[in-house]
Design a protein around this motif. Structure first.
Motif, mmCIF file in Angstrom:
data_model
loop_
_atom_site.group_PDB
_atom_site.id
_atom_site.type_symbol
_atom_site.label_atom_id
_atom_site.label_comp_id
_atom_site.label_asym_id
_atom_site.label_seq_id
_atom_site.Cartn_x
_atom_site.Cartn_y
_atom_site.Cartn_z
ATOM 1 N N MET A 68 -73.574 7.398 29.512
ATOM 2 C CA MET A 68 -73.863 5.979 29.417
ATOM 3 C C MET A 68 -75.372 5.802 29.594
ATOM 4 O O MET A 68 -75.888 5.999 30.679
ATOM 5 C CB MET A 68 -73.085 5.240 30.514
ATOM 6 N N SER A 69 -76.081 5.456 28.540
ATOM 7 C CA SER A 69 -77.516 5.281 28.656
ATOM 8 C C SER A 69 -77.867 3.797 28.723
ATOM 9 O O SER A 69 -77.472 3.019 27.880
ATOM 10 C CB SER A 69 -78.217 5.934 27.466
ATOM 11 N N ASN A 70 -78.591 3.435 29.780
ATOM 12 C CA ASN A 70 -79.025 2.063 30.002
ATOM 13 C C ASN A 70 -77.915 1.029 29.829
ATOM 14 O O ASN A 70 -77.998 0.145 28.980
ATOM 15 C CB ASN A 70 -80.193 1.723 29.081
ATOM 16 N N PRO A 71 -76.864 1.126 30.629
ATOM 17 C CA PRO A 71 -75.785 0.139 30.499
ATOM 18 C C PRO A 71 -76.245 -1.243 30.951
ATOM 19 O O PRO A 71 -77.134 -1.370 31.797
ATOM 20 C CB PRO A 71 -74.702 0.674 31.427
ATOM 21 N N LYS A 72 -75.663 -2.251 30.370
ATOM 22 C CA LYS A 72 -75.905 -3.627 30.775
ATOM 23 C C LYS A 72 -75.268 -3.819 32.145
ATOM 24 O O LYS A 72 -74.182 -3.299 32.402
ATOM 25 C CB LYS A 72 -75.263 -4.543 29.734
ATOM 26 N N ARG A 73 -75.927 -4.541 33.036
ATOM 27 C CA ARG A 73 -75.392 -4.802 34.373
ATOM 28 C C ARG A 73 -75.081 -6.292 34.479
ATOM 29 O O ARG A 73 -75.936 -7.124 34.191
ATOM 30 C CB ARG A 73 -76.382 -4.393 35.449
ATOM 31 N N VAL A 74 -73.859 -6.588 34.889
ATOM 32 C CA VAL A 74 -73.407 -7.975 34.973
ATOM 33 C C VAL A 74 -72.793 -8.224 36.341
ATOM 34 O O VAL A 74 -71.918 -7.478 36.778
ATOM 35 C CB VAL A 74 -72.355 -8.278 33.868
ATOM 36 N N ILE A 75 -73.261 -9.282 37.008
ATOM 37 C CA ILE A 75 -72.632 -9.737 38.244
ATOM 38 C C ILE A 75 -71.740 -10.899 37.852
ATOM 39 O O ILE A 75 -72.188 -11.842 37.196
ATOM 40 C CB ILE A 75 -73.683 -10.191 39.282
ATOM 41 N N ILE A 76 -70.475 -10.801 38.241
ATOM 42 C CA ILE A 76 -69.513 -11.826 37.824
ATOM 43 C C ILE A 76 -68.735 -12.315 39.040
ATOM 44 O O ILE A 76 -68.370 -11.543 39.916
ATOM 45 C CB ILE A 76 -68.581 -11.276 36.712
ATOM 46 N N ASP A 77 -68.499 -13.596 39.089
ATOM 47 C CA ASP A 77 -67.746 -14.212 40.168
ATOM 48 C C ASP A 77 -66.256 -14.162 39.854
ATOM 49 O O ASP A 77 -65.864 -14.176 38.686
ATOM 50 C CB ASP A 77 -68.204 -15.666 40.337
ATOM 51 N N TYR A 78 -65.447 -14.144 40.881
ATOM 52 C CA TYR A 78 -63.987 -14.126 40.717
ATOM 53 C C TYR A 78 -63.531 -15.222 39.755
ATOM 54 O O TYR A 78 -62.680 -14.996 38.903
ATOM 55 C CB TYR A 78 -63.324 -14.295 42.087
ATOM 56 N N LYS A 79 -64.101 -16.409 39.869
ATOM 57 C CA LYS A 79 -63.660 -17.551 39.061
ATOM 58 C C LYS A 79 -63.945 -17.371 37.571
ATOM 59 O O LYS A 79 -63.367 -18.052 36.744
ATOM 60 C CB LYS A 79 -64.344 -18.829 39.557
#
Length: 96
Positions: free
Chosen positions: A1-12
């Motif tokens: 996996m090269s340079n994966p996108k990083r996402v912070i996501i809330d439960y909702k």
């Protein structure tokens, strides 16, 4: 996996695909070892669990509701949502 996108996501804001990934990775719920702790840009302490796809790392903010959802999710829920293992990767994400 090269340079994966990083996402912070809330439960909702969980998509069915991310929820299924969580259930697959943590079928009996997550433990203290699974929790990642960090501070957001506002300096607030955040606790999250991680799931990954081919091109994205999701940090899902944890809550008591998330824990219950993971534990109560079963194959019938996946069928009702029209999901199977192959569809978990075909979702769109919502960044915070």
């Amino acid at each position: 996996m090269s340079n994966p996108k990083r996402v912070i996501i809330d439960y909702k804001k969980l998509t069915p695909g991310v929820l299924q990934l969580l259930v697959q990775k943590y079928p009996d719920g997550y433990g203290d070892r699974d929790i990642i702790k960090f501070k957001n840009i506002k300096g607030e302490a955040i606790e999250a669990v991680e799931v990954t796809t081919i091109d994205t790392i999701f940090l899902v903010k944890i809550s008591s509701k998330l824990q219950r959802t993971i534990i109560n999710f079963d194959e019938a829920d996946a069928t009702v949502l029209g999901m199977d293992n192959s569809s978990a990767h075909g979702f769109s994400s919502e960044e915070e």
